[in-house]
Design an enzyme around this catalytic site. Structure first.
Site, mmCIF file in Angstrom:
data_model
loop_
_atom_site.group_PDB
_atom_site.id
_atom_site.type_symbol
_atom_site.label_atom_id
_atom_site.label_comp_id
_atom_site.label_asym_id
_atom_site.label_seq_id
_atom_site.Cartn_x
_atom_site.Cartn_y
_atom_site.Cartn_z
ATOM 1 C CG MET A 63 84.334 -22.219 -26.076
ATOM 2 S SD MET A 63 83.167 -21.024 -26.790
ATOM 3 C CE MET A 63 81.705 -21.984 -27.077
ATOM 4 N N PRO A 64 87.080 -23.447 -22.838
ATOM 5 C CG PRO A 64 88.525 -25.073 -22.020
ATOM 6 C CD PRO A 64 87.431 -24.844 -23.005
ATOM 7 C CG HIS A 65 87.215 -18.133 -23.326
ATOM 8 N ND1 HIS A 65 86.173 -18.979 -23.003
ATOM 9 C CD2 HIS A 65 86.840 -16.905 -22.912
ATOM 10 C CE1 HIS A 65 85.204 -18.289 -22.434
ATOM 11 N NE2 HIS A 65 85.588 -17.021 -22.357
ATOM 12 C CB ALA A 66 92.184 -16.584 -20.511
#
Length: 145
Positions: A63-66
């Site tokens: 779950m890529p996020h920033a």
């Protein structure tokens, strides 16, 4: 809900050369529709370089996020399904990437919560693994939302 936000933001690839490329590819629909800027993609990649593969939430799924530091224009989510899994740091192999972009912390948490509640179900994960089209994935999500 999730299925509505994913509509038009799901794509499939045979393989990628690196986990960085996987994140870049998974974010492409959000970049294309103006939900995020290229800086947000860089922030997501930097996140993993700095913090390790914590975005791999269950085996096979990341779950890529920033944090939104100006790179998120509007909240959105996209999905990349890879035929061949790509190794993330610590050799965590991933073939499904749900990329999250949230304007604020509460939107971020809502997306993570919705997604996590789906992905803890073994049956849902298995069906996602087997799905071969956007329509199959959206139908699956609609039945469990």
């Amino acid at each position: 809900m999730l299925s509505e936000q994913l509509k038009g933001n799901i794509h499939f690839l045979k393989s990628v050369n690196s986990w960085e490329e996987a994140i870049t590819e998974s974010a492409a629909p959000l970049l294309d529709d103006g939900s995020i800027t290229p800086e947000y993609v860089e922030d997501m990649i930097e996140n993993v370089h700095k913090n390790g593969p914590y975005i791999v939430i269950v085996p096979g799924i990341a779950m890529p996020h920033a944090k939104n530091e100006g790179g998120v224009v509007k909240t959105g989510i996209s999905l990349l399904k890879l035929e061949e899994a790509v190794p993330f740091p610590e050799n965590k192999k991933v073939n499904l990437l749900f990329t999250l972009a949230a304007e604020d912390t509460s939107g971020h948490l809502d997306l993570i919560s919705d997604l996590s509640s789906l992905l803890i179900e073994d049956e849902v994960r298995e069906k996602l693994e087997q799905a071969n089209s956007e329509e199959e994935i959206l139908d699956l999500l609609q039945t469990v939302e």
